[in-house]
Design a protein around this motif. Structure first.
Motif, short mmCIF file in Angstrom:
data_model
loop_
_atom_site.label_atom_id
_atom_site.label_comp_id
_atom_site.label_asym_id
_atom_site.label_seq_id
_atom_site.Cartn_x
_atom_site.Cartn_y
_atom_site.Cartn_z
N PHE A 231 21.82 49.50 37.36
CA PHE A 231 22.06 50.47 39.05
C PHE A 231 23.51 49.78 39.72
CE2 PHE A 231 17.41 51.58 38.04
CZ PHE A 231 17.61 52.86 38.62
N GLY A 232 24.32 49.12 38.66
CA GLY A 232 25.56 48.45 39.05
C GLY A 232 25.09 47.28 40.48
N LEU A 233 23.99 47.28 40.05
CA LEU A 233 23.87 45.53 41.08
C LEU A 233 24.71 44.65 40.46
CD1 LEU A 233 20.26 45.08 42.75
CD2 LEU A 233 22.16 45.98 43.56
N ASP A 234 25.00 44.94 39.55
CA ASP A 234 26.28 43.58 38.10
C ASP A 234 27.28 43.21 39.00
OD1 ASP A 234 25.87 45.94 37.22
OD2 ASP A 234 27.14 45.07 35.79
N LYS A 235 27.65 44.16 40.00
CA LYS A 235 28.55 44.40 40.02
C LYS A 235 28.82 43.81 42.37
CE LYS A 235 30.72 47.62 37.61
NZ LYS A 235 29.53 48.36 36.71
N ARG A 236 27.25 43.69 42.46
CA ARG A 236 27.59 43.02 43.96
C ARG A 236 26.50 42.47 43.69
NH1 ARG A 236 24.89 48.11 47.65
NH2 ARG A 236 26.28 46.97 49.43
N ARG A 237 26.93 41.08 43.92
CA ARG A 237 26.18 39.71 44.50
C ARG A 237 26.90 39.27 45.66
NH1 ARG A 237 25.89 39.43 38.65
NH2 ARG A 237 23.66 39.35 37.79
N ALA A 238 25.72 38.25 45.52
CA ALA A 238 26.50 37.65 47.11
C ALA A 238 25.50 36.12 46.78
CB ALA A 238 26.36 38.11 48.43
N PRO A 239 25.95 34.99 47.05
CA PRO A 239 25.23 33.89 47.08
C PRO A 239 24.49 33.81 48.28
CG PRO A 239 27.49 33.64 48.03
CD PRO A 239 27.72 35.19 47.11
N GLY A 240 22.76 33.60 47.56
CA GLY A 240 21.80 32.99 48.89
C GLY A 240 21.25 34.89 48.55
N ASP A 241 21.47 35.73 48.12
CA ASP A 241 20.76 36.59 47.54
C ASP A 241 20.19 38.03 48.67
OD1 ASP A 241 19.77 38.99 46.01
OD2 ASP A 241 18.35 38.17 45.50
#
Ligand code: HXC
Length: 516
Positions: free
Chosen positions: A62-72
């Motif tokens: 669902f597109g989360l591969d493009k939405r990451r941030a350190p710390g989650d």
């Protein structure tokens, strides 16, 4: 090497941005602080040690591969409050709404494990849209892992949660398993199903605030222990709450340098109880005069106000306080006050906090609403909690101590170490009026002037039982006090009881079955 250090510094700066500047602005525009701003306000300056800041989710759907941030979406670590260590997690709504995925949950679960090993309280700052929908069952697994650790930590380290945003669905159960919940008006919501589901399932129109706002949970459901107008006040009170608590169940509550006189005799106490036994008075006035000045800190102030619970200090020593409140229902017990008292006593017992109980209870509230709601089961919890508690227990009977209420409210028979009574105490199986109507049923029916007869026998009954001396003659009351003697006596007895070792002869068992 410099390049490598600079890379780390840059990465750390990235972590601080969470979901990015735009989302931070959105967070502020809703009147909410960010996860890191909250930690700055909560903790002593420069004490926070963050870990797992580079953890990221590994979902590619669902597109989360493009939405990451350190710390989650959650900041975790250790810091200090008033110089004492605490473990903290703070959910970051700026990253995918603070939603809980597998790795986000892993960070919280690992924090719990470390806090349990070290023996320090966990404080959670919750601001989350709930299970991260894109991660499906992995996020449910994450919640399950957190709940399990909440339970394992229960009674071992204090758990405090502040709800500082939405908290919906199964997500509510982690705070519910903690010891104390804080909410902030207008920004915090807790519900199992939101207004849309309520409308679809029941056709009821209800707002977020009406369904699960701070007021609702503080006054009606009793889910929440403290509510505040803003986040700053909530953090101030979390810090204050911790000042009464030990770091863990093997530790003693922190004794502070007393600022009040231990032998202060308050003559005002001698006249607080009205001559007329039916007239109410505010028990909190008594608490303010007896405990160290300004030390009474009420818990669940708005819920079940016929009972008062909270923390206080006696010559700097933290204690738990339980009292009936004659201003509400004459101080009678009911379902909600039973839950409030029993939960509080169990908390104090788990964390080595002595319990001081002030009794003025005419009994349990009668009627179908209470009976059908299970007042029998709920009232039994108070008896269970006091009987089970091995911490020092001192009870002061101020006025009425009738029937089951007398036994339940920390009586000698449930293991109170000392029972004190004021001369105004009335310790009896029931109130004089009710008692004579039963004992003298036939005589009243035959009497020429029933009212005159009743008045006479009520007076006799009152003389015999409506005082502390009959109970004292049986040894159910250890000492009758002039009210002004209460503070010095309590301090002396409490200090004596700090040496208490309660080795109850117990038949080995896994655990009792509390009437929950
Ligand atoms: C994935 C979520 C999310 C979630 C919010 N977001 N909740 N993403 N899973 N649970 C995302 C939004 O899509 C949005 O993404 C960003 O976070 C910010 O949310 P907004 O909606 O813009 O914020 P706001 O208007 O303040 O509304 C907050 C909200 C709303 C009321 C919480 O987001 C909402 O209703 N979310 C769904 C809540 C929910 O149904 N949760 C239950 C999940 S099931 P963008 O792309 O715009 O940045 C559950 C079961 C748990 O929790 C069981 C555990 C045992």
């Amino acid at each position: 090497m410099n390049d490598k250090i600079n890379r780390l510094i840059k990465l750390r700066e990235e972590c601080k941005l969470g979901g990015g500047k735009e989302y931070i602005e959105r967070q502020h525009s809703k009147g909410k602080l960010t996860a890191r701003e909250r930690l700055e306000l909560l903790l002593d300056p420069d004490t926070f040690i963050e870990f797992d800041e580079f953890i990221q989710h590994r979902c590619i759907d669902f597109g989360l591969d493009k939405r990451r941030a350190p710390g989650d979406g959650v900041v975790v670590g250790f810091g200090k409050i008033d110089g004492r260590p605490v473990a903290v997690y703070s959910q970051d709504f700026t990253f995918i709404g603070g939603s809980v995925g597998e790795m986000h949950a892993l960070k919280i679960a690992r924090l719990y494990e470390a806090a349990l090993k070290i023996g320090v309280p966990v404080i959670g700052l919750n601001d989350s849209g709930g299970a991260r929908i894109q991660e499906g069952v992995d996020s449910l697994k994450g919640y399950g892992d957190i709940f399990y650790r909440n339970v394992m930590a229960s009674g071992v380290i204090p758990q405090i949660v502040a709800i500082l945003g939405p908290c919906a669905g199964g997500a509510v159960y982690s705070p519910a398993l903690a010891d104390f919940i804080f909410m902030v008006k207008k920004i915090s919501y807790m519900f199992i199903t939101g207004p849309k589901v309520v409308k679809a399932a029941l056709g009821q129109e209800v707002t977020f605030e009406e369904l699960g706002g701070a007021d609702v949970h503080a006054k009606l459901s009793g889910v929440v222990h403290f509510i505040h107008d803003n986040e700053e006040e909530a953090f101030r009170d979390i810090r204050r709450l911790l000042s009464y608590l030990p770091l863990n169940n093997m530790d003693d509550p922190p004794i502070v340098e007393p600022e009040d006189e231990p032998d202060r005799m308050e003559e005002k106490l001698d006249s607080i109880i009205p001559e007329d036994p039916l007239k109410p008075y505010d028990v909190k006035e008594i608490l303010e005069l007896v405990f160290d000045e300004g030390s009474f800190f009420e818990v669940q102030k708005l819920y079940a106000p016929n009972a008062v619970v909270g923390f206080a200090r006696l010559d700097g020593i933290p204690v738990g306080v339980v009292a009936n409140q004659p201003l509400v229902y004459g101080g009678s017990l009911d379902i909600n006050s039973s839950d409030k008292i029993s939960r509080f006593v169990r908390f104090c017992d788990a964390f080595n906090i002595p319990v001081i109980t002030f009794v003025d209870v005419p009994g349990f509230i009668p009627g179908t609403a209470q009976e059908h709601g299970g007042v029998i089961r709920h009232g039994a919890k108070i008896i269970y909690a006091y009987s089970e508690a091995t911490v020092p227990k001192i009870t002061i009977i101020l006025r009425k101590a009738y029937g089951g209420g007398y036994i339940a409210m920390g009586s000698k028979h449930l293991g109170a170490d000392f029972v004190l009574a004021w001369p105004s105490a009335e310790i009896a199986v029931m109130g004089p009026q009710g008692a004579v109507e039963i004992i003298y049923k036939r005589e009243i029916a035959k009497a020429e002037n029933p009212d005159e007869f009743i008045n006479k026998v009520v007076k006799d009954y009152r003389e015999k039982f409506a005082n502390p001396y009959f109970a004292a003659s049986r040894g159910y009351v250890d000492k009758v006090l002039i009210p002004r003697e209460t503070r010095p006596t309590l301090i002396n007895l409490l200090k004596l009881l700090l040496m208490k070792r309660d080795l109850k002869p117990r038949i080995p068992k896994k655990h009792g079955i509390m009437p929950v």
